[in-house]
Design a protein around this motif. Sequence first.
Motif, PDB file in Angstrom:
ATOM      1  N   LEU A   2       0.841  -1.196   0.000  1.00  0.00           N
ATOM      2  CA  LEU A   2       0.000   0.000   0.000  1.00  0.00           C
ATOM      3  C   LEU A   2       0.877   1.248   0.000  1.00  0.00           C
ATOM      4  CD1 LEU A   2      -2.692  -1.039   2.653  1.00  0.00           C
ATOM      5  CD2 LEU A   2      -2.782  -1.308   0.162  1.00  0.00           C
ATOM      6  N   ASP A   3       0.516   2.218  -0.827  1.00  0.00           N
ATOM      7  CA  ASP A   3       1.269   3.463  -0.916  1.00  0.00           C
ATOM      8  C   ASP A   3       0.493   4.600  -0.258  1.00  0.00           C
ATOM      9  OD1 ASP A   3       3.372   2.341  -2.370  1.00  0.00           O
ATOM     10  OD2 ASP A   3       2.338   2.615  -4.275  1.00  0.00           O
ATOM     11  N   TYR A   4       1.214   5.484   0.396  1.00  0.00           N
ATOM     12  CA  TYR A   4       0.582   6.669   0.965  1.00  0.00           C
ATOM     13  C   TYR A   4       1.564   7.822   0.949  1.00  0.00           C
ATOM     14  CZ  TYR A   4       3.203   5.841   5.303  1.00  0.00           C
ATOM     15  OH  TYR A   4       4.211   5.668   6.228  1.00  0.00           O
ATOM     16  N   GLU A   5       1.014   9.026   1.061  1.00  0.00           N
ATOM     17  CA  GLU A   5       1.806  10.248   1.133  1.00  0.00           C
ATOM     18  C   GLU A   5       1.279  11.103   2.270  1.00  0.00           C
ATOM     19  OE1 GLU A   5       2.478  10.614  -3.741  1.00  0.00           O
ATOM     20  OE2 GLU A   5       1.223  12.066  -2.665  1.00  0.00           O
TER      21      GLU A   5
ATOM     22  N   THR B  58      -2.784  12.210   5.764  1.00  0.00           N
ATOM     23  CA  THR B  58      -2.258  11.010   5.117  1.00  0.00           C
ATOM     24  C   THR B  58      -3.153  10.612   3.953  1.00  0.00           C
ATOM     25  OG1 THR B  58      -1.456  10.302   7.295  1.00  0.00           O
ATOM     26  CG2 THR B  58      -1.456   8.663   5.513  1.00  0.00           C
ATOM     27  N   VAL B  59      -2.587  10.559   2.767  1.00  0.00           N
ATOM     28  CA  VAL B  59      -3.342  10.293   1.543  1.00  0.00           C
ATOM     29  C   VAL B  59      -2.988   8.916   0.998  1.00  0.00           C
ATOM     30  CG1 VAL B  59      -3.817  11.086  -0.808  1.00  0.00           C
ATOM     31  CG2 VAL B  59      -3.392  12.759   1.009  1.00  0.00           C
ATOM     32  N   TYR B  60      -3.991   8.081   0.841  1.00  0.00           N
ATOM     33  CA  TYR B  60      -3.834   6.747   0.241  1.00  0.00           C
ATOM     34  C   TYR B  60      -3.740   6.927  -1.274  1.00  0.00           C
ATOM     35  CZ  TYR B  60      -5.202   1.848  -0.837  1.00  0.00           C
ATOM     36  OH  TYR B  60      -5.265   0.561  -1.302  1.00  0.00           O
ATOM     37  N   VAL B  61      -2.679   6.376  -1.869  1.00  0.00           N
ATOM     38  CA  VAL B  61      -2.423   6.545  -3.298  1.00  0.00           C
ATOM     39  C   VAL B  61      -2.481   5.187  -3.994  1.00  0.00           C
ATOM     40  CG1 VAL B  61      -0.769   7.340  -5.036  1.00  0.00           C
ATOM     41  CG2 VAL B  61      -0.972   8.551  -2.845  1.00  0.00           C
TER      42      VAL B  61
ATOM     43  N   PRO C  82      -4.567   9.857  -5.813  1.00  0.00           N
ATOM     44  CA  PRO C  82      -5.079   9.879  -4.437  1.00  0.00           C
ATOM     45  C   PRO C  82      -6.526   9.401  -4.376  1.00  0.00           C
ATOM     46  CG  PRO C  82      -5.020  12.103  -5.335  1.00  0.00           C
ATOM     47  CD  PRO C  82      -4.366  11.221  -6.347  1.00  0.00           C
TER      48      PRO C  82
ATOM     49  N   LEU D  40      -7.277   1.892   3.760  1.00  0.00           N
ATOM     50  CA  LEU D  40      -7.053   3.251   4.256  1.00  0.00           C
ATOM     51  C   LEU D  40      -6.969   3.252   5.780  1.00  0.00           C
ATOM     52  CD1 LEU D  40      -6.844   6.303   3.708  1.00  0.00           C
ATOM     53  CD2 LEU D  40      -9.348   6.399   3.793  1.00  0.00           C
TER      54      LEU D  40
ATOM     55  N   ILE E  98      -3.683   1.755   6.881  1.00  0.00           N
ATOM     56  CA  ILE E  98      -2.600   2.731   6.760  1.00  0.00           C
ATOM     57  C   ILE E  98      -2.591   3.646   7.981  1.00  0.00           C
ATOM     58  CG2 ILE E  98      -1.822   4.765   5.462  1.00  0.00           C
ATOM     59  CD1 ILE E  98      -2.734   3.311   2.907  1.00  0.00           C
TER      60      ILE E  98
ATOM     61  N   ARG F 232       0.565   4.008  10.554  1.00  0.00           N
ATOM     62  CA  ARG F 232       1.219   5.273  10.882  1.00  0.00           C
ATOM     63  C   ARG F 232       1.154   5.562  12.381  1.00  0.00           C
ATOM     64  NH1 ARG F 232       0.799  10.559   8.750  1.00  0.00           N
ATOM     65  NH2 ARG F 232       2.956  10.548   9.491  1.00  0.00           N
TER      66      ARG F 232
END
Length: 240
Positions: free
Chosen positions: A98-101, A145-148, A153, A189, A192, A196
């Motif tokens: 999973l990617d996030y920013e 925190t944004v799930y990408v 996004p 989401l 994530i 975090r």
Amino acid sequence: MMITILNQLKEFGVHSIISDEQIILEILEDNISEANQIDGLINDLLNKMENRNFKKVLLECPRLHLQRLNCTKAKMKIKGERVIYRSSLRHPINIRKLDYEVWPINERKSVLFLSEVMDRNIDDTAKFLMSMKTELPSQVQRMFTVYVVENEPVGVVFPHLEPDRDKEGRIFWIGIHPKFQGRGLGKDLHLIGLYRLRNDFNAVSYLGATEINNNPMRKIMIDNGCIESKNTVISLVYSG
């Protein structure tokens, strides 16, 4: 005087947060002592509202305890019922690929994207972010925190440590963009957010809450290993 009352409530296990125009009170434990004293202190707090800038007092209290808070129950209006979930964060959390920013809350792209996710106008979204900044000033810049997914996004989650709660992690708000709803992305989401909390905020436990009729969110928390509390929580509001 108001701070004195809040400190006295804290001694009896009543958690409080002061926001821009409101005070949030929480009684989330299954057992409380000195219900009469708590009831009296909340009554004193509500009486002080008339001479202050605060417009609201919000209270969350287990249903079984509310029956013992006679003055509070008489003065405050019930606005909903929520279910509490808890989880230990002491073990590693695998978010696979999973990617996030993490986005700055002050950037225009952050406000624009959140307004679409929340389905609110820009002004209301900015006020929401400002309230978050007021409540959690030392954490707010790390929370967005944004799930990408495939470089796009798809959702937002705001993890944070609850003040004065001994490394208890919470999620201020969570939501999937309307364009991506119905695809089962909410579980990822939320995961994530838990990841975090453990890895970036050093939380050792998680407490989550959702409306009693929000079955999709309840399923997400159970699927991510959270345990449902046996007692539901009543949400009340007092407007001065």
